[in-house]
Enzyme design. Structure first.
Site, PDB file in Angstrom:
ATOM      1  N   PRO A  26      44.463 -30.237  92.297  1.00  0.00           N
ATOM      2  CG  PRO A  26      42.690 -31.562  91.534  1.00  0.00           C
ATOM      3  CD  PRO A  26      43.850 -30.741  91.051  1.00  0.00           C
ATOM      4  N   GLY A  75      30.519  -4.273 117.451  1.00  0.00           N
ATOM      5  CA  GLY A  75      29.754  -5.072 118.411  1.00  0.00           C
ATOM      6  C   GLY A  75      28.856  -6.076 117.692  1.00  0.00           C
ATOM      7  CD  GLU A  80      48.278 -13.413  93.374  1.00  0.00           C
ATOM      8  OE1 GLU A  80      49.377 -12.859  93.380  1.00  0.00           O
ATOM      9  OE2 GLU A  80      47.345 -13.091  92.618  1.00  0.00           O
ATOM     10  CB  THR A 135      49.611 -20.064 102.713  1.00  0.00           C
ATOM     11  OG1 THR A 135      50.876 -20.739 102.836  1.00  0.00           O
ATOM     12  CG2 THR A 135      48.644 -20.940 101.936  1.00  0.00           C
TER      13      THR A 135
END
Ligand SMILES: Cc1cc2nc3c(=O)[nH]c(=O)nc-3n(C[C@H](O)[C@H](O)[C@H](O)COP(=O)(O)OP(=O)(O)OC[C@H]3O[C@@H](n4cnc5c(N)ncnc54)[C@H](O)[C@@H]3O)c2cc1C
Length: 384
Positions: A127, A340, A364, A366
């Site tokens: 975290p 589109g 893996e 950034t």
């Protein structure tokens, strides 16, 4: 390095056929249900997809890096969620054991991963520590013949399916950086492991991640990879060098698929009385995509051959991951644009791929972390 072109061609042909005939028709079902049908998983096992890069001595196909990226180009011509299921067994889930494990560890785990009997996962991120993984806080404290692991790992691919984890934990709390980290092989059934809720993601439905929580989880001291403390972060980085090449090859394959779809649409869709493919502004998007895919493909093949040649490819792997994943994002964006309004609708694969490939610039390492690795290696080399 290609060991035997004929054998490789047979493998690539059967992957191509499997992707076209089995996986592509199931893309929408997997996106809708967030599950890969067990019959497809069984076929993946039969084809050897769980053990592509595990050596033959341990029951895999033992592909060289060049062969593996050629296989990855083919595998990626469908939803990336399919690859994700067997991707960890070939990559981050097995490579720590393969690269730095003892013979006993290899024999205990690699054959079961190669056959797809168990799924391996790689637990580095926490975290509070993603890009700065070297500062991770999960601890492994020695207690006689065991270590006791405590901490939480985040966004772990295939954790809900995994039978075994490679877990990076700090064995030396006096060292705050990477040198205090060791890698452990931890069985899913070990008491003290629990899983968080499966994460709700932007894309790649069918591929799952969740938290893995360790609470006084006792593992035998023999489960430390390579039997030595303090080597775990180095192991993780070696695993990621290879993983980055594999992901780069996947980016090339998915981009090829997205461009094929966009080209077909552009040739069919009529506006102002002619196919939109006749408009030069559409042609520019098609051509830019083609050129960038070709550049990424060439980079990946070159880096793979260098790795097979035992060269240090840390810089090249990061160059490939940076360029190929950003390229893939640009191709996804152009593919939506060429479609589109239809490109914004979930009836078309373009919309799904646009969300699926966003991940490649994040995990893996950034894009920013790849830039840092490349520049750092350049400066180190220049300093001699
Ligand atoms: C679907 C998914 C699957 C994953 N699977 C796994 C897995 O199997 N195992 C595992 O261990 N991890 C896994 N991850 C985690 C992934 O590797 C991390 O999310 C990634 O490394 C980024 O870490 P972070 O999310 O903490 O972002 P942060 O590190 O907080 O980064 C946030 C932003 O800050 C930027 N940044 C950070 N540091 C710097 C710097 N020094 N200079 C410039 N910019 C910087 C980043 O580039 C990014 O843009 C997965 C993630 C996802 C989303």
């Amino acid at each position: 390095m290609i060991r035997d072109q004929e054998t490789l061609n047979i493998l690539l042909d059967s992957i191509r056929r499997f992707v076209r005939e089995q996986l592509v028709p199931h893309e929408q079902l997997v996106a809708d249900t967030d599950e890969i049908p067990p019959t497809l998983v069984a076929q993946m096992r039969e084809l050897g997809l769980f053990g592509l890069s595990i050596p033959e001595a341990y029951g895999g196909l033992g592909l060289t890096m060049e062969e593996e990226v050629l296989a990855a180009f083919e595998i990626a011509r469908t939803s990336p969620a399919f690859r994700s299921l067997f991707g960890t067994n070939n990559g981050i889930g097995s490579q720590g054991i393969l690269i730095d494990g003892t013979e006993e560890q290899k024999n205990a785990w690699l054959p079961r991963m190669a056959s797809g009997e168990i799924v391996g996962a790689f637990a580095l991120t926490e975290p509070g520590h993603g890009s700065d993984a070297g500062a991770l806080e999960t601890t492994a404290v020695r207690d006689g013949d065991h270590y006791i692991i405590n901490g939480t790992k985040r966004y772990i691919t295939n954790a809900p399916e995994a039978g075994v984890f490679t877990v990076m934990a700090r064995t030396d709390s006096s060292r705050k950086g990477p040198s205090g980290v060791s890698a452990f092989i931890v069985e899913r059934d070990t008491p003290g492991i629990s899983l968080g809720k499966t994460d709700k993601k932007m894309g790649q439905r069918g591929a799952h991640t969740c938290d893995v929580i360790f609470e006084n989880c006792r593992v035998p001291a023999a489960s430390i990879i390579g039997g030595k403390e303090g080597q775990g972060f180095k192991t993780a980085m070696k695993v990621l060098d290879k993983g980055r090449l594999h992901i780069s090859a996947i980016c090339v394959g998915v981009a090829e698929r997205m461009l094929d779809d966009a080209l077909r649409y552009a040739m069919e869709r009529q506006q102002f009385g002619q196919p939109i493919a006749e408009f030069q502004l559409i042609q520019a998007m098609l051509a830019d995509s083609k050129a960038e895919i070709y550049a990424a493909r060439s980079m990946v093949l070159d880096a793979a051959r260098r790795r097979d040649n035992h060269e240090d490819i840390s810089t090249e792997a990061s160059c490939c991951k940076l360029f190929a994943s950003e390229m893939c994002g640009r191709v996804a964006d152009r593919s939506v644009q060429i479609h589109g309004g239809a490109g914004y609708m979930s009836d078309y694969a373009a919309e799904r791929f646009y969300r699926d490939v966003r991940l490649f610039r994040i995990y893996e390492g950034t894009s920013q972390i790849q830039q840092l690795v490349i520049a750092r290696n350049m400066i180190k080399a220049a300093e001699g």
